[in-house]
Design a protein around this motif. Structure first.
Motif, PDB file in Angstrom:
ATOM      1  N   MET A   1       0.912  -1.116  -0.021  1.00 29.70           N
ATOM      2  CA  MET A   1       0.222   0.039   0.088  1.00 29.70           C
ATOM      3  C   MET A   1       0.865   1.204  -0.055  1.00 29.70           C
ATOM      4  SD  MET A   1      -2.937   1.102   2.947  1.00 29.70           S
ATOM      5  CE  MET A   1      -2.584  -0.454   3.725  1.00 29.70           C
ATOM      6  N   SER A   2       0.630   2.437  -0.611  1.00 27.22           N
ATOM      7  CA  SER A   2       1.491   3.282  -1.010  1.00 27.22           C
ATOM      8  C   SER A   2       1.310   4.442   0.204  1.00 27.22           C
ATOM      9  CB  SER A   2       1.228   4.203  -2.321  1.00 27.22           C
ATOM     10  OG  SER A   2      -0.162   4.636  -2.305  1.00 27.22           O
ATOM     11  N   ASN A   3       0.125   4.338   0.775  1.00 22.98           N
ATOM     12  CA  ASN A   3      -0.199   5.187   1.671  1.00 22.98           C
ATOM     13  C   ASN A   3      -0.832   4.663   3.138  1.00 22.98           C
ATOM     14  OD1 ASN A   3      -0.510   7.647   3.558  1.00 22.98           O
ATOM     15  ND2 ASN A   3      -2.227   8.602   1.998  1.00 22.98           N
ATOM     16  N   ASP A   4       0.206   4.179   3.768  1.00 23.96           N
ATOM     17  CA  ASP A   4      -0.215   3.423   5.222  1.00 23.96           C
ATOM     18  C   ASP A   4      -0.702   4.191   6.318  1.00 23.96           C
ATOM     19  OD1 ASP A   4       2.720   1.468   4.648  1.00 23.96           O
ATOM     20  OD2 ASP A   4       0.552   0.969   3.951  1.00 23.96           O
ATOM     21  N   PHE A   5      -0.571   5.698   6.121  1.00 24.63           N
ATOM     22  CA  PHE A   5      -1.113   6.455   7.328  1.00 24.63           C
ATOM     23  C   PHE A   5      -2.033   7.506   6.942  1.00 24.63           C
ATOM     24  CE2 PHE A   5       2.770   4.548   8.594  1.00 24.63           C
ATOM     25  CZ  PHE A   5       2.450   3.963   9.951  1.00 24.63           C
ATOM     26  N   CYS A   6      -2.981   7.964   7.698  1.00 26.03           N
ATOM     27  CA  CYS A   6      -3.678   8.930   7.258  1.00 26.03           C
ATOM     28  C   CYS A   6      -3.251  10.396   7.245  1.00 26.03           C
ATOM     29  CB  CYS A   6      -5.088   9.062   8.171  1.00 26.03           C
ATOM     30  SG  CYS A   6      -6.185  10.363   8.128  1.00 26.03           S
ATOM     31  N   PRO A   7      -3.404  11.104   6.053  1.00 23.03           N
ATOM     32  CA  PRO A   7      -2.513  12.215   6.091  1.00 23.03           C
ATOM     33  C   PRO A   7      -3.132  13.379   7.373  1.00 23.03           C
ATOM     34  CG  PRO A   7      -4.136  12.125   4.373  1.00 23.03           C
ATOM     35  CD  PRO A   7      -3.983  10.824   5.039  1.00 23.03           C
ATOM     36  N   TYR A   8      -4.210  13.006   7.928  1.00 21.10           N
ATOM     37  CA  TYR A   8      -4.633  14.215   8.818  1.00 21.10           C
ATOM     38  C   TYR A   8      -4.296  13.682  10.269  1.00 21.10           C
ATOM     39  CZ  TYR A   8      -6.926  15.911   4.573  1.00 21.10           C
ATOM     40  OH  TYR A   8      -7.151  16.546   3.715  1.00 21.10           O
ATOM     41  N   CYS A   9      -4.859  12.434  10.490  1.00 24.17           N
ATOM     42  CA  CYS A   9      -4.475  11.923  11.906  1.00 24.17           C
ATOM     43  C   CYS A   9      -3.636  11.151  12.177  1.00 24.17           C
ATOM     44  CB  CYS A   9      -6.049  11.470  12.544  1.00 24.17           C
ATOM     45  SG  CYS A   9      -6.362   9.830  11.854  1.00 24.17           S
TER      46      CYS A   9
ATOM     47  N   TRP B   1     -10.055   8.733  -0.763  1.00 23.21           N
ATOM     48  CA  TRP B   1      -9.931   7.938   0.290  1.00 23.21           C
ATOM     49  C   TRP B   1     -10.669   8.700   1.322  1.00 23.21           C
ATOM     50  CZ3 TRP B   1      -9.167   3.493  -1.702  1.00 23.21           C
ATOM     51  CH2 TRP B   1      -8.254   3.056  -2.440  1.00 23.21           C
ATOM     52  N   GLN B   2     -10.831   7.824   2.316  1.00 22.08           N
ATOM     53  CA  GLN B   2     -11.863   8.355   3.750  1.00 22.08           C
ATOM     54  C   GLN B   2     -10.888   7.667   4.646  1.00 22.08           C
ATOM     55  OE1 GLN B   2     -15.848   7.674   4.694  1.00 22.08           O
ATOM     56  NE2 GLN B   2     -15.899   9.864   5.355  1.00 22.08           N
ATOM     57  N   CYS B   3     -10.534   8.249   5.876  1.00 18.28           N
ATOM     58  CA  CYS B   3      -9.986   7.586   7.074  1.00 18.28           C
ATOM     59  C   CYS B   3     -11.125   6.986   7.943  1.00 18.28           C
ATOM     60  CB  CYS B   3      -9.244   8.525   7.773  1.00 18.28           C
ATOM     61  SG  CYS B   3      -8.541   8.098   9.457  1.00 18.28           S
ATOM     62  N   PRO B   4     -10.948   5.844   8.234  1.00 20.02           N
ATOM     63  CA  PRO B   4     -12.213   5.315   9.124  1.00 20.02           C
ATOM     64  C   PRO B   4     -11.998   5.896  10.605  1.00 20.02           C
ATOM     65  CG  PRO B   4     -10.432   3.626   9.039  1.00 20.02           C
ATOM     66  CD  PRO B   4     -10.107   4.876   8.180  1.00 20.02           C
ATOM     67  N   ASP B   5     -10.918   6.578  10.956  1.00 20.45           N
ATOM     68  CA  ASP B   5     -10.802   7.147  12.268  1.00 20.45           C
ATOM     69  C   ASP B   5     -11.358   8.732  12.480  1.00 20.45           C
ATOM     70  OD1 ASP B   5     -10.103   4.410  13.019  1.00 20.45           O
ATOM     71  OD2 ASP B   5      -8.238   5.109  13.073  1.00 20.45           O
TER      72      ASP B   5
ATOM     73  N   ARG C   1      -7.418  -0.212   5.586  1.00 17.11           N
ATOM     74  CA  ARG C   1      -8.529   0.025   6.289  1.00 17.11           C
ATOM     75  C   ARG C   1      -9.119   1.456   5.702  1.00 17.11           C
ATOM     76  NH1 ARG C   1      -7.089   2.407  11.232  1.00 17.11           N
ATOM     77  NH2 ARG C   1      -9.196   2.476  11.729  1.00 17.11           N
ATOM     78  N   LYS C   2      -8.542   2.374   4.750  1.00 16.82           N
ATOM     79  CA  LYS C   2      -8.828   3.256   3.887  1.00 16.82           C
ATOM     80  C   LYS C   2     -10.378   2.660   3.601  1.00 16.82           C
ATOM     81  CE  LYS C   2      -5.344   3.602   1.234  1.00 16.82           C
ATOM     82  NZ  LYS C   2      -4.533   4.009   0.212  1.00 16.82           N
ATOM     83  N   ILE C   3     -11.132   3.754   3.345  1.00 20.97           N
ATOM     84  CA  ILE C   3     -12.664   3.800   2.729  1.00 20.97           C
ATOM     85  C   ILE C   3     -12.441   4.144   1.285  1.00 20.97           C
ATOM     86  CG2 ILE C   3     -15.070   4.352   2.866  1.00 20.97           C
ATOM     87  CD1 ILE C   3     -14.499   4.387   5.968  1.00 20.97           C
TER      88      ILE C   3
ATOM     89  N   THR D   1      -2.975   8.129  11.740  1.00 19.38           N
ATOM     90  CA  THR D   1      -3.370   6.770  12.032  1.00 19.38           C
ATOM     91  C   THR D   1      -3.030   5.665  10.996  1.00 19.38           C
ATOM     92  OG1 THR D   1      -5.304   5.208  13.081  1.00 19.38           O
ATOM     93  CG2 THR D   1      -5.557   6.411  11.141  1.00 19.38           C
ATOM     94  N   ASN D   2      -2.543   4.296  11.622  1.00 24.12           N
ATOM     95  CA  ASN D   2      -2.183   3.298  10.717  1.00 24.12           C
ATOM     96  C   ASN D   2      -3.458   2.837  10.006  1.00 24.12           C
ATOM     97  OD1 ASN D   2      -0.987   0.979   9.588  1.00 24.12           O
ATOM     98  ND2 ASN D   2       0.044   0.520  11.311  1.00 24.12           N
TER      99      ASN D   2
END
Length: 60
Positions: free
Chosen positions: A1-9, A48-52, A33-35, A11-12
């Motif tokens: 996966m190219s982006n393993d962390f949310c760019p905002y919070c 993409w949307q962060c589930p957290d 876990r990305k939506i 989170t993994n």
């Protein structure tokens, strides 16, 4: 996966391990876990949307 962390919070976003026998079909070792936000017109994921934190960002 190219982006393993949310760019905002930050989170993994790496999900559970994909069973060994299915990893080749997915082309990955872990689920994400990305939506995915889709566009009917584009017929693909556009964001993409962060589930957290529920923030969205453009797909790479």
């Amino acid at each position: 996966m190219s982006n393993d962390f949310c760019p905002y919070c930050n989170t993994n976003l790496q999900g559970e391990t994909i069973p060994k026998e299915s990893q080749k079909a997915y082309g990955a070792t872990h689920f994400t876990r990305k939506i995915g936000i889709t566009s009917i017109e584009a017929d693909r994921f556009i964001k993409w949307q962060c589930p957290d934190c529920n923030k969205e960002w453009q797909r790479d």
